[in-house]
Design an enzyme around this catalytic site. Structure first.
Site, PDB file in Angstrom:
ATOM      1  N   SER A 132      23.885  11.680 -28.858  1.00  0.00           N
ATOM      2  CA  SER A 132      23.600  12.669 -29.897  1.00  0.00           C
ATOM      3  C   SER A 132      24.435  13.903 -29.636  1.00  0.00           C
ATOM      4  O   SER A 132      24.817  14.179 -28.478  1.00  0.00           O
ATOM      5  CB  SER A 132      22.120  13.037 -29.877  1.00  0.00           C
ATOM      6  OG  SER A 132      21.850  14.172 -30.678  1.00  0.00           O
ATOM      7  N   TYR A 145      14.075  16.582 -24.918  1.00  0.00           N
ATOM      8  CA  TYR A 145      14.960  15.656 -25.620  1.00  0.00           C
ATOM      9  C   TYR A 145      16.420  15.910 -25.255  1.00  0.00           C
ATOM     10  O   TYR A 145      17.160  14.981 -24.914  1.00  0.00           O
ATOM     11  CB  TYR A 145      14.776  15.806 -27.125  1.00  0.00           C
ATOM     12  CG  TYR A 145      15.833  15.103 -27.935  1.00  0.00           C
ATOM     13  CD1 TYR A 145      15.858  13.716 -28.021  1.00  0.00           C
ATOM     14  CD2 TYR A 145      16.827  15.823 -28.597  1.00  0.00           C
ATOM     15  CE1 TYR A 145      16.844  13.064 -28.755  1.00  0.00           C
ATOM     16  CE2 TYR A 145      17.814  15.185 -29.327  1.00  0.00           C
ATOM     17  CZ  TYR A 145      17.817  13.806 -29.406  1.00  0.00           C
ATOM     18  OH  TYR A 145      18.800  13.167 -30.120  1.00  0.00           O
TER      19      TYR A 145
END
Length: 279
Positions: A132, A145
């Site tokens: 990501s 995260y």
């Protein structure tokens, strides 16, 4: 003989779209997820549905027992399974943090280790880790995260170097924001407020932001479709010399440039403003 691809987290979003794309191009697809009921449409395309929880060693072992009973080769592994454990730092329990890393990091490691012996023996293969842009920066309210995606960056770099002499390519696909069920899933893991709820106002603003930021009809950011990321994954599989990092979308390309130019405090202010968390 058809090439074989294993995809984790194939019950929705990027994983499901990747399974569809590989199947349409003639690959033999082993689509894995905790909930195989959500993959029945993939079975109609010829995909083999395999139940697997990447946080459970026995589940991983059983899944690969089923896979290797049906094939002796693995050409591609797409490590897509993942989720976002949102929550402000003080609110996160050790259990929250452990599960975040169990899914996004340790589960990925164990699944990858299950295919490496076969790939090494064949002296060919391709491993696609779905990372990501969140591995390039961190936002308040989602540090767990982002930490897991930073860890994936380093592990992917190490694995790529270690596999080079075995003819195995390792690619990190890094999308920006993607319109999937990701945010809804993250909301279900949101921690309860701590005593006195000192982060109450921040929680309210953060949750409001997350409801819209990955909604292409409301977001101020350019939002990707899962099909666009699936195409980047597939293209990385078929390229003769794939890029080591594939940034998908304008956000994934711009954020690292901005972070390189701005000071930490200036970048913090920009992110906090986007989240509505500046006073």
């Amino acid at each position: 003989m058809s090439n074989v691809v294993i995809i984790t987290g194939a019950s929705s979003g990027i994983g499901k779209e990747s399974a569809r794309l590989f199947a349409r191009h003639g690959y033999r697809v082993f689509a894995t997820a905790r909930n195989v009921e959500r993959m029945k449409d993939l079975a109609a395309l010829g995909c083999v549905m395999i139940p697997m929880d990447v946080t459970d060693e026995e589940s991983i072992q059983q899944a690969f027992k089923q896979i290797y009973a049906q094939t002796s080769r693995v050409d591609v592994l797409v490590n897509n399974a993942g989720f976002s454990q949102n929550g402000f730092f003080e609110e996160l329990t050790p259990q929250h943090l452990r599960y975040q890393f169990e899914v996004n990091v340790f589960g990925l490691v164990r699944v990858t280790q299950m295919v490496l012996p076969i790939m090494r023996k064949a002296r060919q293969g391709r491993i696609i880790n779905v990372g990501s842009v969140g591995g390039d920066f961190t936002t308040a309210g989602a540090s767990a995260y982002h930490a897991s995606k930073y860890a994936l960056e380093s592990l992917t770099d190490g694995l790529r170097q270690e596999m080079k002499n075995f003819g195995i390519d390792v690619v990190l696909v890094k999308p920006g924001g993607v319109e999937t069920e990701f945010i809804n899933n993250a909301a279900s893991f949101y921690p309860e407020p701590i005593a006195g709820n000192p982060y109450g106002a921040m929680r309210e603003k953060f949750l409001k932001m997350t409801e819209t930021i990955l909604d292409s009809t409301n977001s101020s950011f350019p939002i990707l479709k899962a099909t666009e990321v699936a195409k980047a994954i597939f293209d990385s599989t078929t390229a003769s010399q794939p890029r080591t990092r594939v940034r998908v979308g304008r956000t994934a390309r711009m954020i690292p440039l901005m972070k390189g130019v701005l000071s930490d405090r200036a970048f913090d202010n920009m992110i906090m403003g986007q989240l509505g968390l500046n006073k």
